[in-house]
Structures are given as structure tokens and as C-alpha cells.
Design a protein around this motif. Sequence first.
Motif, PDB file in Angstrom:
ATOM      1  N   PHE A   1       0.825  -1.213   0.000  1.00  0.00           N
ATOM      2  CA  PHE A   1       0.000   0.000   0.000  1.00  0.00           C
ATOM      3  C   PHE A   1       0.859   1.263   0.000  1.00  0.00           C
ATOM      4  O   PHE A   1       0.519   2.254  -0.655  1.00  0.00           O
ATOM      5  CB  PHE A   1      -0.966  -0.005   1.191  1.00  0.00           C
ATOM      6  CG  PHE A   1      -2.282  -0.632   0.862  1.00  0.00           C
ATOM      7  CD1 PHE A   1      -3.346   0.133   0.422  1.00  0.00           C
ATOM      8  CD2 PHE A   1      -2.455  -2.008   0.973  1.00  0.00           C
ATOM      9  CE1 PHE A   1      -4.557  -0.445   0.094  1.00  0.00           C
ATOM     10  CE2 PHE A   1      -3.660  -2.598   0.654  1.00  0.00           C
ATOM     11  CZ  PHE A   1      -4.720  -1.815   0.209  1.00  0.00           C
ATOM     12  N   ALA A   2       1.968   1.227   0.703  1.00  0.00           N
ATOM     13  CA  ALA A   2       2.868   2.373   0.694  1.00  0.00           C
ATOM     14  C   ALA A   2       3.404   2.618  -0.713  1.00  0.00           C
ATOM     15  O   ALA A   2       3.487   3.769  -1.174  1.00  0.00           O
ATOM     16  CB  ALA A   2       4.018   2.137   1.677  1.00  0.00           C
TER      17      ALA A   2
ATOM     18  N   SER B   1       0.626   3.974  -2.984  1.00  0.00           N
ATOM     19  CA  SER B   1       0.381   5.375  -2.645  1.00  0.00           C
ATOM     20  C   SER B   1       1.425   6.271  -3.314  1.00  0.00           C
ATOM     21  O   SER B   1       1.085   7.327  -3.867  1.00  0.00           O
ATOM     22  CB  SER B   1       0.419   5.562  -1.127  1.00  0.00           C
ATOM     23  OG  SER B   1       0.165   6.910  -0.781  1.00  0.00           O
ATOM     24  N   ARG B   2       2.685   5.861  -3.298  1.00  0.00           N
ATOM     25  CA  ARG B   2       3.739   6.634  -3.961  1.00  0.00           C
ATOM     26  C   ARG B   2       3.510   6.700  -5.465  1.00  0.00           C
ATOM     27  O   ARG B   2       3.820   7.705  -6.111  1.00  0.00           O
ATOM     28  CB  ARG B   2       5.109   6.006  -3.675  1.00  0.00           C
ATOM     29  CG  ARG B   2       5.582   6.143  -2.231  1.00  0.00           C
ATOM     30  CD  ARG B   2       7.066   5.795  -2.105  1.00  0.00           C
ATOM     31  NE  ARG B   2       7.353   4.427  -2.509  1.00  0.00           N
ATOM     32  CZ  ARG B   2       7.327   3.381  -1.686  1.00  0.00           C
ATOM     33  NH1 ARG B   2       7.009   3.552  -0.394  1.00  0.00           N
ATOM     34  NH2 ARG B   2       7.624   2.172  -2.126  1.00  0.00           N
TER      35      ARG B   2
ATOM     36  N   GLN C   1       0.717   6.852  -6.838  1.00  0.00           N
ATOM     37  CA  GLN C   1      -0.485   7.684  -7.039  1.00  0.00           C
ATOM     38  C   GLN C   1      -1.570   6.965  -7.853  1.00  0.00           C
ATOM     39  O   GLN C   1      -2.134   7.513  -8.796  1.00  0.00           O
ATOM     40  CB  GLN C   1      -0.108   9.005  -7.713  1.00  0.00           C
ATOM     41  CG  GLN C   1       0.845   9.856  -6.884  1.00  0.00           C
ATOM     42  CD  GLN C   1       1.187  11.181  -7.538  1.00  0.00           C
ATOM     43  OE1 GLN C   1       1.301  11.269  -8.762  1.00  0.00           O
ATOM     44  NE2 GLN C   1       1.337  12.215  -6.732  1.00  0.00           N
TER      45      GLN C   1
ATOM     46  N   TYR D   1      -5.908   0.301   5.709  1.00  0.00           N
ATOM     47  CA  TYR D   1      -4.932   0.860   4.774  1.00  0.00           C
ATOM     48  C   TYR D   1      -5.622   1.669   3.675  1.00  0.00           C
ATOM     49  O   TYR D   1      -5.062   2.629   3.154  1.00  0.00           O
ATOM     50  CB  TYR D   1      -4.089  -0.256   4.160  1.00  0.00           C
ATOM     51  CG  TYR D   1      -3.101  -0.863   5.129  1.00  0.00           C
ATOM     52  CD1 TYR D   1      -2.427  -0.078   6.062  1.00  0.00           C
ATOM     53  CD2 TYR D   1      -2.826  -2.231   5.130  1.00  0.00           C
ATOM     54  CE1 TYR D   1      -1.524  -0.621   6.959  1.00  0.00           C
ATOM     55  CE2 TYR D   1      -1.924  -2.791   6.019  1.00  0.00           C
ATOM     56  CZ  TYR D   1      -1.284  -1.977   6.927  1.00  0.00           C
ATOM     57  OH  TYR D   1      -0.385  -2.517   7.820  1.00  0.00           O
TER      58      TYR D   1
ATOM     59  N   LYS E   1      -6.164   4.985   5.331  1.00  0.00           N
ATOM     60  CA  LYS E   1      -4.892   5.648   5.621  1.00  0.00           C
ATOM     61  C   LYS E   1      -4.287   6.267   4.368  1.00  0.00           C
ATOM     62  O   LYS E   1      -3.794   7.414   4.400  1.00  0.00           O
ATOM     63  CB  LYS E   1      -3.917   4.640   6.230  1.00  0.00           C
ATOM     64  CG  LYS E   1      -2.533   5.217   6.508  1.00  0.00           C
ATOM     65  CD  LYS E   1      -1.613   4.160   7.096  1.00  0.00           C
ATOM     66  CE  LYS E   1      -0.201   4.716   7.323  1.00  0.00           C
ATOM     67  NZ  LYS E   1       0.701   3.684   7.910  1.00  0.00           N
ATOM     68  N   HIS E   2      -4.338   5.524   3.254  1.00  0.00           N
ATOM     69  CA  HIS E   2      -3.714   5.996   2.010  1.00  0.00           C
ATOM     70  C   HIS E   2      -4.727   6.610   1.040  1.00  0.00           C
ATOM     71  O   HIS E   2      -4.322   7.030  -0.054  1.00  0.00           O
ATOM     72  CB  HIS E   2      -2.980   4.840   1.330  1.00  0.00           C
ATOM     73  CG  HIS E   2      -1.828   4.299   2.120  1.00  0.00           C
ATOM     74  ND1 HIS E   2      -0.614   4.938   2.216  1.00  0.00           N
ATOM     75  CD2 HIS E   2      -1.717   3.173   2.888  1.00  0.00           C
ATOM     76  CE1 HIS E   2       0.207   4.235   2.984  1.00  0.00           C
ATOM     77  NE2 HIS E   2      -0.440   3.162   3.402  1.00  0.00           N
TER      78      HIS E   2
END
Length: 325
Positions: A208-209, A212-213, A215, A237, A240-241
Motif C-alpha cells: 500500500f505504501a 500510494s507513492r 499515485q 490501509y 490511511k492511504h
Amino acid sequence: MRRRNFVMLLGGAAVLSLRARAQQSPKMWRIGYLGFGSASSWTSEIEALRSGLRGLGYIEGKNISIEYRWAQQADQTFDLATELVQMNVDVIFAPASTQVEPARRATNRIPIVFAQHADPVGLGDVASLSRPGGNITGMSMLLTELSVKELEILSETFPNAARIGVLWNPTTPSHPTAVRAIVAASEKLGVRVVLAPAGSVAEIQEAFAMMSREQVSGVLVLSSPLYNTHGELLAEYQMKHRLPEIFANKGNVNAGGLISYGADLDDLYRRAAAYIDKIFKGAKPADLPVEQASKYLMVINLKTAKALGVTIPQNVLARADEIIE
């Protein structure tokens, strides 16, 4: 003569007594349930299987017992399958490909019944849908086709999306085939897919991180026992994102996901009970055709949409079978 008649009478009474006991004590069939995750994540499906069995005359503690074994990681499933084989259960119930593969390695003798296999022919678990040919059979959910449909729904929901993330599990045997189909479909839809593999809880967080980066506008979560088990974590998640998710299973939307489109798992598990019944009555898995899902559900969580600030297009809302508000 009277003594002989008396002995014969006693012998006849003994035979009748044995027959009466046999009628009062039916065979206790044993089902080995090879699960993944925690039992609490599968309560609806488990009850659907038990309901299907009850409808066919099987009562737990009377003529069937279910031995549950729950793997917390994919690499534990073979050892648990082997344990069920050593117990000499009559049938192994291995719901999805994640459990079928290790069960198949553990035994070619004990019948194996599945309820939501993604691609039984493609993975070689059966020779064909009409004639499985081995010791494995059951219900199929057509994951590859469903995944492409989910990508289309996500694209309709976010028509301006340039990137869509795909969360997939390398330990789920059916996922590589589904991923290839999704990539091919994305080219036709004019969107780029960002593939995010995750085979553990820690890897889900990393995936997920990364998305998110990158986009992405939303995330397609491929159906997997791991992801079904951790529905609340995935919903966390998502918030969060700020990445709206689409799933195959309604349970993930109940846990807070945005949309689901897929086979009705309760219906599949209930129907899987009929395979167990036929096997108990003498049928061979090799001769029992694999059946495909016939009931599909689209569920939308408007509460989640509001929390994410997402507006679901009317043409998507109109197709929902259930809306959570």
C-alpha cells in the motif's frame, strides 16, 4: 427339541439386537476442513457448508464430525493437510486453490472437495470440468474472468483514473494467471496497472505504501484467503492511504471496503456439501463434474464512499445487488 428351539430363539434375538444397534449407531463420517486464517473470518461460509450438510441429513455429533485445521501462513497448509491424511478422514474439504494444492500433494487417495477454486483446470487440479479424473472436485468461482470484470467496474467508478493498483498474492496459485489477464484488459481500457505483490501482513503494508507513492486512483484486491482473512486491515490501509478498493468477496466490503463483485461464497459452500454427500454415498470425485458459480453479487459501501469523499456514478450504483449505508 424344546432346548434346540430355545437356543435358536436366543440366536435370533441376538441377531435382531445387533441389527437394532447398527440402525441406532450410523457411521460417523469425518470431514477434514483445511482452512486458512482464523475461523472467525469464515463464519458465514462455514455455516453455509454446515447448513448444506444438515439439509442432506448430516448432523454433527450424530453421523458426521468436522476436524478443523487452520493455517496462518501458506507454508503451513501442507503439514496440516498431512495431519488430516494421517487421521484418515473420509473427505478433505479444501475451499480454495491455496488449500487444494497442498492437499493434493498430501494424498491422491482421500477425496478432496473445493468450494471456491479459481481455476481448477488451469492449475491441473482436475483434468476437465466435466470429468475431473482424479480425487478432486467441487465448485469453481472463475477468478480470472471476475478480476477483469472488477477492473472494468473500478474504471467505470473512476473514469479519470490513469493508474490502478493490483494487490496480488504470490502464494495463491491462481493469481499469476489472473494478473496476466488484468494486464491485458488494462491495455484495452487505457489504464496502467501497478502490480503490488503481498504474501504476508507485513508485505500488505509495504504494497500500500508503494501504491500510494505511485499515485494510483484505486486498488483491485485479488481474491485470496489471506486478503479475505484480513478485511479490516485492508480497510484500514484504504483509509490511511485514501485508496478505494474493489474486492471479489462481500465480506471485505462488510469490513469497510468500497465495492465487491464476485461469486456468492455462501451459495458455493452450501452447494459443496452435495459433493461430500455423493462421495459418502459411494460416488468417485473423478466422475463428479466441477460446477461453476451461478450467483454473483455486487455490493457497494456508501458509508465508506462518504468517508473517502468518493461519489459512486449512478450507472454503477444501479447495478448493485446490495448497498451498505
